[in-house]
Write a protein that holds these residues in place. Structure first.
Motif, PDB file in Angstrom:
ATOM      1  N   VAL A   1     -13.697  13.538  -9.902  1.00 20.88           N
ATOM      2  CA  VAL A   1     -13.596  12.089  -9.812  1.00 20.88           C
ATOM      3  C   VAL A   1     -12.239  11.788  -9.187  1.00 20.88           C
ATOM      4  O   VAL A   1     -11.211  12.273  -9.663  1.00 20.88           O
ATOM      5  N   TYR A   2     -12.255  11.010  -8.126  1.00 21.33           N
ATOM      6  CA  TYR A   2     -11.030  10.670  -7.415  1.00 21.33           C
ATOM      7  C   TYR A   2     -10.579   9.276  -7.831  1.00 21.33           C
ATOM      8  O   TYR A   2     -11.366   8.329  -7.827  1.00 21.33           O
ATOM      9  N   TYR A   3      -9.286   9.180  -8.172  1.00 18.35           N
ATOM     10  CA  TYR A   3      -8.718   7.931  -8.653  1.00 18.35           C
ATOM     11  C   TYR A   3      -7.633   7.443  -7.711  1.00 18.35           C
ATOM     12  O   TYR A   3      -6.738   8.196  -7.329  1.00 18.35           O
ATOM     13  N   CYS A   4      -7.711   6.176  -7.378  1.00 17.25           N
ATOM     14  CA  CYS A   4      -6.626   5.512  -6.683  1.00 17.25           C
ATOM     15  C   CYS A   4      -5.559   5.148  -7.717  1.00 17.25           C
ATOM     16  O   CYS A   4      -5.895   4.743  -8.848  1.00 17.25           O
ATOM     17  N   ALA A   5      -4.293   5.312  -7.345  1.00 18.27           N
ATOM     18  CA  ALA A   5      -3.185   5.030  -8.249  1.00 18.27           C
ATOM     19  C   ALA A   5      -2.163   4.149  -7.548  1.00 18.27           C
ATOM     20  O   ALA A   5      -2.007   4.231  -6.324  1.00 18.27           O
ATOM     21  N   ALA A   6      -1.464   3.324  -8.314  1.00 17.50           N
ATOM     22  CA  ALA A   6      -0.475   2.433  -7.730  1.00 17.50           C
ATOM     23  C   ALA A   6       0.689   2.207  -8.679  1.00 17.50           C
ATOM     24  O   ALA A   6       0.530   2.247  -9.904  1.00 17.50           O
TER      25      ALA A   6
ATOM     26  N   PRO B   1       0.807  -1.231   0.000  1.00 19.70           N
ATOM     27  CA  PRO B   1       0.000   0.000   0.000  1.00 19.70           C
ATOM     28  C   PRO B   1       0.832   1.270   0.000  1.00 19.70           C
ATOM     29  O   PRO B   1       0.348   2.324  -0.414  1.00 19.70           O
ATOM     30  N   ILE B   2       2.104   1.184   0.437  1.00 21.05           N
ATOM     31  CA  ILE B   2       2.930   2.385   0.451  1.00 21.05           C
ATOM     32  C   ILE B   2       3.213   2.878  -0.967  1.00 21.05           C
ATOM     33  O   ILE B   2       3.598   4.029  -1.191  1.00 21.05           O
ATOM     34  N   ASN B   3       3.005   2.021  -1.970  1.00 19.84           N
ATOM     35  CA  ASN B   3       3.178   2.387  -3.365  1.00 19.84           C
ATOM     36  C   ASN B   3       1.876   2.859  -4.011  1.00 19.84           C
ATOM     37  O   ASN B   3       1.713   2.810  -5.227  1.00 19.84           O
ATOM     38  N   MET B   4       0.942   3.288  -3.194  1.00 21.47           N
ATOM     39  CA  MET B   4      -0.359   3.739  -3.681  1.00 21.47           C
ATOM     40  C   MET B   4      -0.602   5.194  -3.304  1.00 21.47           C
ATOM     41  O   MET B   4       0.046   5.728  -2.402  1.00 21.47           O
ATOM     42  N   GLY B   5      -1.525   5.830  -3.989  1.00 15.82           N
ATOM     43  CA  GLY B   5      -1.842   7.220  -3.703  1.00 15.82           C
ATOM     44  C   GLY B   5      -3.137   7.620  -4.376  1.00 15.82           C
ATOM     45  O   GLY B   5      -3.866   6.766  -4.909  1.00 15.82           O
ATOM     46  N   TRP B   6      -3.424   8.917  -4.375  1.00 19.31           N
ATOM     47  CA  TRP B   6      -4.683   9.431  -4.913  1.00 19.31           C
ATOM     48  C   TRP B   6      -4.449  10.588  -5.874  1.00 19.31           C
ATOM     49  O   TRP B   6      -3.607  11.470  -5.619  1.00 19.31           O
ATOM     50  N   PHE B   7      -5.223  10.587  -6.945  1.00 20.20           N
ATOM     51  CA  PHE B   7      -5.303  11.689  -7.897  1.00 20.20           C
ATOM     52  C   PHE B   7      -6.769  12.081  -8.027  1.00 20.20           C
ATOM     53  O   PHE B   7      -7.658  11.356  -7.567  1.00 20.20           O
TER      54      PHE B   7
ATOM     55  N   GLY C   1      -7.443   2.958 -10.369  1.00 18.21           N
ATOM     56  CA  GLY C   1      -8.760   2.500  -9.983  1.00 18.21           C
ATOM     57  C   GLY C   1      -9.796   3.019 -10.964  1.00 18.21           C
ATOM     58  O   GLY C   1      -9.480   3.779 -11.884  1.00 18.21           O
ATOM     59  N   GLN C   2     -11.041   2.613 -10.763  1.00 14.46           N
ATOM     60  CA  GLN C   2     -12.104   2.974 -11.696  1.00 14.46           C
ATOM     61  C   GLN C   2     -12.598   4.414 -11.485  1.00 14.46           C
ATOM     62  O   GLN C   2     -13.277   4.970 -12.347  1.00 14.46           O
ATOM     63  N   GLY C   3     -12.243   5.008 -10.376  1.00 14.40           N
ATOM     64  CA  GLY C   3     -12.661   6.365 -10.073  1.00 14.40           C
ATOM     65  C   GLY C   3     -13.942   6.391  -9.264  1.00 14.40           C
ATOM     66  O   GLY C   3     -14.832   5.556  -9.445  1.00 14.40           O
TER      67      GLY C   3
END
Length: 123
Positions: free
Chosen positions: A93-98, A31-37, A114-116
């Motif tokens: 729209v918020y997207y999860c990123a990895a 999860p440390i390699n994940m974030g939000w856009f 992610g799908q947003g």
């Protein structure tokens, strides 16, 4: 391959709060390699939050500092975005990123999206 499943978006009034979740399908993913856009209508996708070095540190876009908090659950392979004091300009729209490796930064090349999930803040 990793699937990112987001949840938690919705509609709130100015000053309200929402909590977004993003679960990674692969158990060995960090999860440390994940974030939000996020991406607002008519605008480019922009970085919101991610993790950094040293371990445990976080980074945020200037527009959300002091209001949003990113956190992670390494056991559940999940990242969260707690959003407080929401403003109409947070509508997007918020997207999860990895990434397979490395931290998410504003200029990161993203491996998985992610799908947003829609967040709407009304005045």
């Amino acid at each position: 391959q990793v699937q990112l499943v987001e949840s938690g978006g919705g509609s709130v009034q100015t000053g309200g709060s929402l909590r977004l979740s993003c679960a990674a399908s692969r158990g060995t993913f960090r999860p440390i390699n994940m974030g939000w856009f996020r991406q607002a209508p008519g605008k480019e996708r922009e970085f919101v939050a991610g993790f950094g070095w040293p371990v445990g540190s976080t980074r945020y876009a200037d527009s959300v500092k002091g209001r949003f908090t990113i956190s992670r659950d390494n056991v559940e392979n999940t990242v969260y975005l707690q959003m407080n004091s929401l403003k109409p300009e947070d509508t997007a729209v918020y997207y999860c990123a990895a990434k397979e490796a490395g931290y998410i930064t504003p200029r990161s090349a993203i491996d998985y999206w992610g799908q947003g999930t829609q967040v709407t803040v009304s005045s």
